[in-house]
Design a protein around this motif. Structure first.
Motif, PDB file in Angstrom:
ATOM      1  N   THR A  89       0.829  -1.208   0.000  1.00 19.20           N
ATOM      2  CA  THR A  89       0.000   0.000   0.000  1.00 19.20           C
ATOM      3  C   THR A  89       0.862   1.256   0.000  1.00 19.20           C
ATOM      4  OG1 THR A  89      -0.059  -0.092   2.409  1.00 19.20           O
ATOM      5  CG2 THR A  89      -1.939  -1.052   1.244  1.00 19.20           C
ATOM      6  N   ILE A  90       0.277   2.338  -0.499  1.00 21.85           N
ATOM      7  CA  ILE A  90       0.918   3.645  -0.411  1.00 21.85           C
ATOM      8  C   ILE A  90       0.313   4.366   0.774  1.00 21.85           C
ATOM      9  CG2 ILE A  90       1.238   5.868  -1.559  1.00 21.85           C
ATOM     10  CD1 ILE A  90       1.508   4.460  -4.169  1.00 21.85           C
ATOM     11  N   ALA A  91       1.143   4.645   1.779  1.00 23.06           N
ATOM     12  CA  ALA A  91       0.666   5.241   3.025  1.00 23.06           C
ATOM     13  C   ALA A  91       0.419   6.732   2.832  1.00 23.06           C
ATOM     14  CB  ALA A  91       1.696   5.016   4.129  1.00 23.06           C
ATOM     15  N   PRO A  92      -0.527   7.319   3.597  1.00 21.53           N
ATOM     16  CA  PRO A  92      -0.718   8.776   3.550  1.00 21.53           C
ATOM     17  C   PRO A  92       0.565   9.476   3.994  1.00 21.53           C
ATOM     18  CG  PRO A  92      -2.384   7.699   4.945  1.00 21.53           C
ATOM     19  CD  PRO A  92      -1.376   6.658   4.576  1.00 21.53           C
ATOM     20  N   SER A  93       0.751  10.722   3.549  1.00 22.22           N
ATOM     21  CA  SER A  93       1.957  11.460   3.923  1.00 22.22           C
ATOM     22  C   SER A  93       2.049  11.613   5.433  1.00 22.22           C
ATOM     23  CB  SER A  93       1.951  12.842   3.260  1.00 22.22           C
ATOM     24  OG  SER A  93       2.233  12.699   1.895  1.00 22.22           O
ATOM     25  N   GLY A  94       3.261  11.537   5.944  1.00 18.18           N
ATOM     26  CA  GLY A  94       3.497  11.663   7.381  1.00 18.18           C
ATOM     27  C   GLY A  94       3.235  13.082   7.863  1.00 18.18           C
ATOM     28  N   PRO A  95       3.156  13.261   9.175  1.00 23.68           N
ATOM     29  CA  PRO A  95       2.881  14.583   9.734  1.00 23.68           C
ATOM     30  C   PRO A  95       4.041  15.552   9.504  1.00 23.68           C
ATOM     31  CG  PRO A  95       3.481  13.036  11.470  1.00 23.68           C
ATOM     32  CD  PRO A  95       3.410  12.242  10.199  1.00 23.68           C
ATOM     33  N   ALA A  96       3.734  16.835   9.603  1.00 27.82           N
ATOM     34  CA  ALA A  96       4.777  17.839   9.431  1.00 27.82           C
ATOM     35  C   ALA A  96       5.767  17.761  10.587  1.00 27.82           C
ATOM     36  CB  ALA A  96       4.158  19.230   9.354  1.00 27.82           C
ATOM     37  N   GLY A  97       6.960  18.201  10.360  1.00 26.30           N
ATOM     38  CA  GLY A  97       7.982  18.214  11.402  1.00 26.30           C
ATOM     39  C   GLY A  97       9.133  19.046  10.890  1.00 26.30           C
ATOM     40  N   ARG A  98      10.323  18.764  11.354  1.00 20.48           N
ATOM     41  CA  ARG A  98      11.473  19.492  10.833  1.00 20.48           C
ATOM     42  C   ARG A  98      11.702  19.097   9.379  1.00 20.48           C
ATOM     43  NH1 ARG A  98      17.115  19.927  13.452  1.00 20.48           N
ATOM     44  NH2 ARG A  98      17.246  18.283  11.916  1.00 20.48           N
ATOM     45  N   ARG A  99      11.871  20.096   8.507  1.00 20.37           N
ATOM     46  CA  ARG A  99      11.954  19.804   7.075  1.00 20.37           C
ATOM     47  C   ARG A  99      13.393  19.548   6.652  1.00 20.37           C
ATOM     48  NH1 ARG A  99       9.509  24.941   7.521  1.00 20.37           N
ATOM     49  NH2 ARG A  99       7.397  24.559   8.204  1.00 20.37           N
ATOM     50  N   ARG A 100      13.614  18.375   6.110  1.00 17.92           N
ATOM     51  CA  ARG A 100      14.975  18.069   5.675  1.00 17.92           C
ATOM     52  C   ARG A 100      15.042  17.522   4.262  1.00 17.92           C
ATOM     53  NH1 ARG A 100      17.127  14.815  10.750  1.00 17.92           N
ATOM     54  NH2 ARG A 100      15.021  14.046  10.558  1.00 17.92           N
ATOM     55  N   THR A 101      13.891  17.143   3.686  1.00 22.16           N
ATOM     56  CA  THR A 101      13.951  16.513   2.378  1.00 22.16           C
ATOM     57  C   THR A 101      14.226  17.550   1.288  1.00 22.16           C
ATOM     58  OG1 THR A 101      12.904  14.895   0.958  1.00 22.16           O
ATOM     59  CG2 THR A 101      11.513  16.682   1.734  1.00 22.16           C
ATOM     60  N   LEU A 102      14.716  17.076   0.154  1.00 20.83           N
ATOM     61  CA  LEU A 102      15.033  17.966  -0.960  1.00 20.83           C
ATOM     62  C   LEU A 102      13.899  17.916  -1.978  1.00 20.83           C
ATOM     63  CD1 LEU A 102      18.723  16.803  -1.435  1.00 20.83           C
ATOM     64  CD2 LEU A 102      17.921  18.819  -0.206  1.00 20.83           C
ATOM     65  N   VAL A 103      13.663  19.030  -2.648  1.00 19.70           N
ATOM     66  CA  VAL A 103      12.633  19.077  -3.678  1.00 19.70           C
ATOM     67  C   VAL A 103      13.328  19.209  -5.029  1.00 19.70           C
ATOM     68  CG1 VAL A 103      10.716  20.426  -4.599  1.00 19.70           C
ATOM     69  CG2 VAL A 103      10.917  20.059  -2.142  1.00 19.70           C
ATOM     70  N   ALA A 104      12.820  18.490  -6.022  1.00 21.21           N
ATOM     71  CA  ALA A 104      13.444  18.501  -7.342  1.00 21.21           C
ATOM     72  C   ALA A 104      13.343  19.876  -7.988  1.00 21.21           C
ATOM     73  CB  ALA A 104      12.770  17.464  -8.237  1.00 21.21           C
ATOM     74  N   ALA A 105      14.227  20.133  -8.942  1.00 18.59           N
ATOM     75  CA  ALA A 105      14.167  21.364  -9.721  1.00 18.59           C
ATOM     76  C   ALA A 105      13.047  21.245 -10.760  1.00 18.59           C
ATOM     77  CB  ALA A 105      15.492  21.594 -10.429  1.00 18.59           C
ATOM     78  N   ASP A 106      12.598  22.388 -11.284  1.00 19.34           N
ATOM     79  CA  ASP A 106      11.663  22.363 -12.406  1.00 19.34           C
ATOM     80  C   ASP A 106      12.357  21.674 -13.585  1.00 19.34           C
ATOM     81  OD1 ASP A 106      10.258  23.930 -10.694  1.00 19.34           O
ATOM     82  OD2 ASP A 106      10.435  25.776 -11.840  1.00 19.34           O
ATOM     83  N   THR A 107      11.593  20.936 -14.364  1.00 17.01           N
ATOM     84  CA  THR A 107      12.184  20.177 -15.462  1.00 17.01           C
ATOM     85  C   THR A 107      11.432  20.432 -16.755  1.00 17.01           C
ATOM     86  OG1 THR A 107      12.794  18.476 -13.879  1.00 17.01           O
ATOM     87  CG2 THR A 107      12.878  17.863 -16.185  1.00 17.01           C
ATOM     88  N   ALA A 108      12.170  20.549 -17.845  1.00 21.89           N
ATOM     89  CA  ALA A 108      11.564  20.836 -19.148  1.00 21.89           C
ATOM     90  C   ALA A 108      10.577  19.741 -19.535  1.00 21.89           C
ATOM     91  CB  ALA A 108      12.640  20.966 -20.212  1.00 21.89           C
ATOM     92  N   THR A 109       9.581  20.139 -20.301  1.00 18.67           N
ATOM     93  CA  THR A 109       8.532  19.230 -20.767  1.00 18.67           C
ATOM     94  C   THR A 109       9.139  17.979 -21.413  1.00 18.67           C
ATOM     95  OG1 THR A 109       7.318  21.249 -21.231  1.00 18.67           O
ATOM     96  CG2 THR A 109       6.370  19.205 -22.072  1.00 18.67           C
ATOM     97  N   CYS A 110       8.663  16.795 -20.995  1.00 12.22           N
ATOM     98  CA  CYS A 110       9.235  15.544 -21.483  1.00 12.22           C
ATOM     99  C   CYS A 110       8.674  15.186 -22.867  1.00 12.22           C
ATOM    100  CB  CYS A 110       8.953  14.419 -20.491  1.00 12.22           C
ATOM    101  SG  CYS A 110       7.244  13.872 -20.463  1.00 12.22           S
ATOM    102  N   ALA A 111       9.261  14.190 -23.487  1.00 14.84           N
ATOM    103  CA  ALA A 111       8.871  13.790 -24.846  1.00 14.84           C
ATOM    104  C   ALA A 111       7.412  13.330 -24.897  1.00 14.84           C
ATOM    105  CB  ALA A 111       9.795  12.689 -25.353  1.00 14.84           C
ATOM    106  N   ASP A 112       6.967  12.590 -23.864  1.00 18.54           N
ATOM    107  CA  ASP A 112       5.581  12.109 -23.842  1.00 18.54           C
ATOM    108  C   ASP A 112       4.598  13.282 -23.798  1.00 18.54           C
ATOM    109  OD1 ASP A 112       6.148   9.401 -23.955  1.00 18.54           O
ATOM    110  OD2 ASP A 112       6.400   9.236 -21.784  1.00 18.54           O
ATOM    111  N   CYS A 113       4.913  14.291 -22.955  1.00 20.32           N
ATOM    112  CA  CYS A 113       4.024  15.456 -22.850  1.00 20.32           C
ATOM    113  C   CYS A 113       4.054  16.270 -24.151  1.00 20.32           C
ATOM    114  CB  CYS A 113       4.411  16.324 -21.660  1.00 20.32           C
ATOM    115  SG  CYS A 113       3.917  15.622 -20.069  1.00 20.32           S
ATOM    116  N   LEU A 114       5.226  16.414 -24.770  1.00 18.99           N
ATOM    117  CA  LEU A 114       5.318  17.160 -26.033  1.00 18.99           C
ATOM    118  C   LEU A 114       4.468  16.495 -27.111  1.00 18.99           C
ATOM    119  CD1 LEU A 114       9.099  18.170 -26.207  1.00 18.99           C
ATOM    120  CD2 LEU A 114       7.127  19.661 -25.829  1.00 18.99           C
ATOM    121  N   ARG A 115       4.460  15.154 -27.100  1.00 22.29           N
ATOM    122  CA  ARG A 115       3.656  14.415 -28.070  1.00 22.29           C
ATOM    123  C   ARG A 115       2.164  14.705 -27.844  1.00 22.29           C
ATOM    124  NH1 ARG A 115       1.667  10.063 -27.018  1.00 22.29           N
ATOM    125  NH2 ARG A 115       3.138   9.486 -25.377  1.00 22.29           N
TER     126      ARG A 115
END
Ligand SMILES: [Zn+2]
Ligand SMILES: [Zn+2]
Length: 267
Positions: A89-115
């Motif tokens: 199963t995919i569990a619901p997101s955990g509660p808020a706390g100290r933030r340490r995770t990294l967020v990805a950069a914006d990424t150019a439109t992929c080939a599937d989306c361009l199609r």
């Protein structure tokens, strides 16, 4: 009787908003393993249960086959008692706390989306805000972690039924793609004048804000392009008068501006 183990793991790095949970889900279910996966403030956590050799194979493939935008910095594992669960199963997101995770950069439109973008039969045909789990805005729209739609600038756009169906389908390219949207439920284009009034440019441009904006740029005007996270000021880089006006208004007499080009050859 086959021996069964359960391994708790934590994955750190750029693992949110890049399709990591669905990847773990399909890898585990494909191997017939039980357990769960979820996001929390530290990244992704998972518990994997099954025969030791299969769990080891899961861990090998986890790093080798990770989604294209993921950057795994560290995987830590620890043994825990088996829970006797064969389902995953995919569990619901955990509660808020100290933030340490990294967020990805914006990424150019992929080939599937361009199609899809250029396919008249696709429901996102020419839709400028098209994106999926493998491309699109990330850092730009994030207000907080864990990276889930309610904590992004897309929170105000309720998904329509077809978008929600894609979002909830583990086999779909847009499964848990937080910024997913379409012309029916997402942001739309509008062309406004300097005072915020809707611009009616008459035939043949009525209703075609994108074409009208391109026309204005071609005429040497400056267009403020509002996106999902802020504004770009745009002018035709090949027109000295337009660039001079932009420099004067921005008080940037000689500091370089970013130049947008369709590709290396055009640049
Ligand atoms: Zn895409
Ligand atoms: Zn939609």
């Amino acid at each position: 009787m086959t021996q069964v183990i359960r391994t708790a793991l934590r994955v750190e790095g750029i693992v949110q908003g890049v399709g990591f949970r669905p990847f773990v889900y399909s890898l585990a279910t494909g191997l017939g393993l039980g357990g769960l996966v979820g996001n929390d403030v530290d990244g992704v956590f998972a518990e994997i249960e099954g025969p030791p050799a299969t769990v080891r194979e899961f861990l090998r493939r986890l790093e080798r086959e990770a989604p294209p935008l993921a950057r795994i910095e560290r995987v830590t594992t620890s043994a825990m008692p088996p829970a006797g669960t064969a389902s995953f199963t995919i569990a619901p997101s955990g509660p808020a706390g100290r933030r340490r995770t990294l967020v990805a950069a914006d990424t150019a439109t992929c080939a599937d989306c361009l199609r899809e973008l250029s396919d008249p039969a696709d429901r996102r045909y020419r839709y400028p805000f098209i994106n999926c789990t493998n491309c699109g805005p990330r850092f730009t729209i994030v207000r907080d972690v864990p990276y889930d739609r309610p904590l992004t600038t897309m929170a105000g756009f309720a998904m329509c039924q077809p978008c929600a169906a894609e979002y909830h389908d583990p086999a779909d390219r847009r499964y848990h793609a937080q910024p997913t949207c379409c012309p029916a439920c997402g942001p739309r284009l509008a062309l406004l004048g300097a005072a915020g009034e809707p611009l009616d440019l008459g035939e043949p441009l009525t209703g075609d804000s994108l074409g009208a904006a391109a026309e204005l740029l071609g005429d040497g005007r400056i267009v403020a392009v509002k996106g999902l996270g802020g504004y770009h000021l745009a002018a035709d880089a090949a027109r000295d008068d337009a660039v001079a006006a932009l420099r004067a208004r921005k008080h940037r007499e000689d500091k370089p501006f970013a130049v947008l080009a369709a590709g290396l050859a055009a640049a």
